[in-house]
Design a protein around this motif. Sequence first.
Motif, PDB file in Angstrom:
ATOM      1  N   ASN A   1       0.414  -1.442   0.424  1.00  0.00           N
ATOM      2  CA  ASN A   1       0.121   0.107   0.161  1.00  0.00           C
ATOM      3  C   ASN A   1       1.108   1.492  -0.477  1.00  0.00           C
ATOM      4  O   ASN A   1       2.441   1.679   0.830  1.00  0.00           O
ATOM      5  CB  ASN A   1      -0.742   0.314   1.112  1.00  0.00           C
ATOM      6  CG  ASN A   1      -1.216  -1.770   1.045  1.00  0.00           C
ATOM      7  OD1 ASN A   1      -2.544  -1.940   0.405  1.00  0.00           O
ATOM      8  ND2 ASN A   1      -1.724  -1.665   2.349  1.00  0.00           N
TER       9      ASN A   1
ATOM     10  N   ASN B   1      -2.946  -0.493  -2.642  1.00  0.00           N
ATOM     11  CA  ASN B   1      -3.884   0.202  -2.657  1.00  0.00           C
ATOM     12  C   ASN B   1      -3.186   2.012  -1.849  1.00  0.00           C
ATOM     13  O   ASN B   1      -2.092   1.520  -1.809  1.00  0.00           O
ATOM     14  CB  ASN B   1      -4.685   0.361  -0.723  1.00  0.00           C
ATOM     15  CG  ASN B   1      -5.647  -1.067  -1.199  1.00  0.00           C
ATOM     16  OD1 ASN B   1      -5.224  -1.861  -1.658  1.00  0.00           O
ATOM     17  ND2 ASN B   1      -5.811  -1.437   0.581  1.00  0.00           N
TER      18      ASN B   1
ATOM     19  N   GLY C   1      -5.302  -2.578  -7.626  1.00  0.00           N
ATOM     20  CA  GLY C   1      -6.124  -1.401  -6.218  1.00  0.00           C
ATOM     21  C   GLY C   1      -6.759  -0.952  -5.855  1.00  0.00           C
ATOM     22  O   GLY C   1      -7.226  -0.202  -6.909  1.00  0.00           O
ATOM     23  N   ASP C   2      -7.304  -0.735  -4.743  1.00  0.00           N
ATOM     24  CA  ASP C   2      -8.289   0.449  -4.518  1.00  0.00           C
ATOM     25  C   ASP C   2      -7.477   1.694  -4.530  1.00  0.00           C
ATOM     26  O   ASP C   2      -6.558   2.148  -4.123  1.00  0.00           O
ATOM     27  CB  ASP C   2      -9.106  -0.470  -3.346  1.00  0.00           C
ATOM     28  CG  ASP C   2      -9.989  -0.987  -3.343  1.00  0.00           C
ATOM     29  OD1 ASP C   2      -9.981  -1.849  -4.767  1.00  0.00           O
ATOM     30  OD2 ASP C   2      -9.995  -1.917  -2.754  1.00  0.00           O
TER      31      ASP C   2
END
Length: 129
Positions: free
Chosen positions: A60, A75, A92-93
């Motif tokens: 992330n 993310n 990913g978000d």
Amino acid sequence: MARYKNEYTTHNIDSLTGENIRIIGKVEGTGNLRIDGYIEGDIDYKGDVVISETGRVKGNISCSNITISGVVEGNVNATGKLVIMETGKLTGDVEVFNIVINDNGFFHGTCKMRANKPLENEASEESFS
């Protein structure tokens, strides 16, 4: 296309991970970071992050602005802008203020847009509780 091509090369880079560098673990810092190598772990940076065409991140990312020309699996939380270049791939978000995906750029995930860009001197909601 050419307008964005040199965007990541003109930043004042404070930290650089070279093409032959492999980092396993969390990366934290301030300033502008360019990644030409491989990072497996979360990145928490107070500044801009640039993932070059040879850059790979599995983790992330939290930063101000991010430009992706390489591959990111994780993310992304950016207080500013996310730019996915034509060679960039993001799985990913994301939660961002602004997003730009160039032709042939790849994004697979969900996107949450912030309504307003926070001011640096603006008090956070937690300080009122």
